[in-house]
Write a protein that holds these residues in place. Structure first.
Motif, PDB file in Angstrom:
ATOM      1  N   SER A   1       0.822  -1.173  -0.102  1.00 35.48           N
ATOM      2  CA  SER A   1      -0.118  -0.050  -0.044  1.00 35.48           C
ATOM      3  C   SER A   1       1.003   1.237   0.099  1.00 35.48           C
ATOM      4  CB  SER A   1      -0.918   0.137   1.254  1.00 35.48           C
ATOM      5  OG  SER A   1      -0.246   0.258   2.337  1.00 35.48           O
ATOM      6  N   TYR A   2       0.110   2.490  -0.145  1.00 34.13           N
ATOM      7  CA  TYR A   2       0.942   3.644  -0.379  1.00 34.13           C
ATOM      8  C   TYR A   2       1.585   3.724   1.005  1.00 34.13           C
ATOM      9  CZ  TYR A   2       1.515   8.587   0.328  1.00 34.13           C
ATOM     10  OH  TYR A   2       1.838  10.120   0.525  1.00 34.13           O
ATOM     11  N   GLN A   3       0.732   3.750   1.989  1.00 28.17           N
ATOM     12  CA  GLN A   3       1.141   4.188   3.446  1.00 28.17           C
ATOM     13  C   GLN A   3       2.212   3.307   3.848  1.00 28.17           C
ATOM     14  OE1 GLN A   3       0.230   7.077   5.020  1.00 28.17           O
ATOM     15  NE2 GLN A   3       2.016   6.184   6.301  1.00 28.17           N
TER      16      GLN A   3
ATOM     17  N   THR B   1       4.388   1.603   2.121  1.00 29.37           N
ATOM     18  CA  THR B   1       5.665   1.728   1.429  1.00 29.37           C
ATOM     19  C   THR B   1       6.303   3.130   2.064  1.00 29.37           C
ATOM     20  OG1 THR B   1       4.696   1.012  -0.537  1.00 29.37           O
ATOM     21  CG2 THR B   1       6.703   2.287  -0.864  1.00 29.37           C
ATOM     22  N   LEU B   2       5.287   4.219   2.019  1.00 29.34           N
ATOM     23  CA  LEU B   2       6.019   5.302   2.551  1.00 29.34           C
ATOM     24  C   LEU B   2       6.527   5.260   3.879  1.00 29.34           C
ATOM     25  CD1 LEU B   2       6.123   8.495   1.813  1.00 29.34           C
ATOM     26  CD2 LEU B   2       3.902   9.022   3.147  1.00 29.34           C
TER      27      LEU B   2
ATOM     28  N   THR C   1      10.726   6.842  -4.265  1.00 28.19           N
ATOM     29  CA  THR C   1       9.866   7.640  -3.307  1.00 28.19           C
ATOM     30  C   THR C   1       9.250   9.027  -3.880  1.00 28.19           C
ATOM     31  OG1 THR C   1      11.015   6.441  -1.334  1.00 28.19           O
ATOM     32  CG2 THR C   1       9.604   8.432  -0.691  1.00 28.19           C
TER      33      THR C   1
ATOM     34  N   LEU D   1       6.291   7.790  -6.073  1.00 30.20           N
ATOM     35  CA  LEU D   1       4.984   7.454  -5.118  1.00 30.20           C
ATOM     36  C   LEU D   1       4.520   8.537  -4.693  1.00 30.20           C
ATOM     37  CD1 LEU D   1       3.921   4.894  -3.156  1.00 30.20           C
ATOM     38  CD2 LEU D   1       5.650   5.851  -1.203  1.00 30.20           C
TER      39      LEU D   1
ATOM     40  N   LYS E   1       0.449  10.002  -5.664  1.00 30.75           N
ATOM     41  CA  LYS E   1      -0.500  10.287  -4.722  1.00 30.75           C
ATOM     42  C   LYS E   1      -1.014  11.916  -4.714  1.00 30.75           C
ATOM     43  CE  LYS E   1      -1.998   8.566  -1.558  1.00 30.75           C
ATOM     44  NZ  LYS E   1      -3.256   7.817  -1.488  1.00 30.75           N
TER      45      LYS E   1
ATOM     46  N   GLU F   1      -7.206   8.090  -9.527  1.00 28.85           N
ATOM     47  CA  GLU F   1      -5.799   7.192  -9.229  1.00 28.85           C
ATOM     48  C   GLU F   1      -4.975   7.737 -10.561  1.00 28.85           C
ATOM     49  OE1 GLU F   1      -6.474   3.127  -9.106  1.00 28.85           O
ATOM     50  OE2 GLU F   1      -7.189   3.377  -6.913  1.00 28.85           O
TER      51      GLU F   1
END
Length: 335
Positions: free
Chosen positions: A152-154, A156-157, A178, A181, A185, A194
């Motif tokens: 997921s985005y979170q 990964t971040l 990053t 990424l 978003k 998206e």
């Protein structure tokens, strides 16, 4: 004697097959070079060549499916990995041209919730992020990332939050996934769509590119070229690293439109030229690719091959093959 022994040890670690690939006589045709690439160790390869005013050429060798001995298919779907950054940069250029984004606004402006979680967030501009000059750490450098990828985005971040910057903003260059990424978003926050949906609406549909997809989940897995990584016996094409999926032809058509400006009919070409490059490579386990436009021959070349290793030996081999194909094209142009 010690010097001689050291020299012998050093020579033992020279990647002789790469030296061989570089020194072999240049074939007369691209197909011969593609076949030679498989002889040198690649499991499969697809090459798309499109010269202005001529029908496109497709060249293949090796396997689409190594276990079942299915030959490489020139129209197979493929994980294009970081080639997708060209699409994201083009999307940013369009949004800037539409006054929906500003290249000079900062990460903190667009993501105030990250102002204290990413070092220098108040000094990192959108332009720096697009150009990999932000200093934000690269999440794929996390140990064992490719073995245990995030989903997921979170998550990964979270891999890079609160970590020190690699350098002060705009003082250096370091390729960082990053950045993109966060750009994905940002496109979502700005458009309400998206990232891939915006790319589809603004880039793919106008170019009639119907063989480009946002995810492995959107395609029939059997149509995807097999992916092979040294040390892993099985085909790993079902491993989902979040890559866009496309045919070589779709990537080639997009790349020509990006380079000749027809992608930006409503403006934006000058903006794009100021922020990002016009060619790219891509690497994820099992897949490596190159896409480039050659102005001197007015030719687009896209190369996909499906053998990787952790030491990037096969990446270097694939670059050698790609450069030799360009040399064949140039030599043929001047005959």
């Amino acid at each position: 004697m010690a010097l001689l022994f050291g020299t012998i040890i050093s020579l033992a670690f020279v990647p002789w097959l790469l030296v061989k690939a570089w020194l072999l006589p240049l074939p007369n045709t691209i197909q011969e070079q593609v076949t030679e690439a498989v002889d040198l160790g690649l499991d499969g390869i697809i090459v798309y060549v499109e010269t202005k005013g001529k029908p496109p050429e497709f060249h293949t060798a090796g396997w689409h499916d190594r276990k079942n001995k299915i030959p490489a298919n020139p129209h197979a779907l493929y994980k294009i990995a970081s080639i997708s950054k060209l699409y994201s940069a083009a999307a940013i250029a369009k949004l800037v041209n539409n006054n929906q984004l500003s290249l000079d606004k900062t990460l903190a402006d667009y993501f105030p919730e990250l102002a204290t979680r990413i070092e220098n967030a108040d000094k990192i501009t959108l332009k720096m992020m697009v150009q990999h000059r932000s200093g934000i750490p690269n999440y794929t450098d996390t140990p064992n990332y490719w073995t245990y990828p995030t989903e997921s985005y979170q998550s990964t971040l979270d891999l890079i939050l609160d970590k020190p910057a690699s350098f002060k903003p705009n003082s250096d260059y370091e390729y960082s996934n990053t950045n993109y990424l966060l750009i994905a978003k940002l496109i979502e926050k700005t458009t309400g769509k998206e990232r891939f949906q915006y790319i589809k609406d603004e880039i793919l549909t106008p170019l009639n590119l119907v063989n480009t997809y946002g995810s492995l989940n959107d395609v029939n897995i059997e149509t995807v070229m097999g992916g092979y990584h040294v040390g892993v016996e099985d085909d790993i094409k079902s491993s989902n690293y979040g890559s866009m999926i496309a045919t070589a032809e779709d990537v080639g058509i997009f790349l020509r439109a990006l380079n000749d400006g027809s992608l930006f009919k409503d403006g934006g070409q000058e903006i794009y030229s100021s922020i990002y490059k016009y060619e790219h490579g891509g690497w994820i386990p099992g897949y490596q690719s190159h896409a480039k436009y050659y102005k001197e021959t007015d030719t687009v070349v896209v190369q996909f091959n499906n053998t990787t290793d952790s030491e990037l030996y096969y990446w270097n081999l694939s670059e050698i093959i790609f450069n030799r194909i360009a040399k064949i094209l140039n030599d043929n142009e001047h005959k």
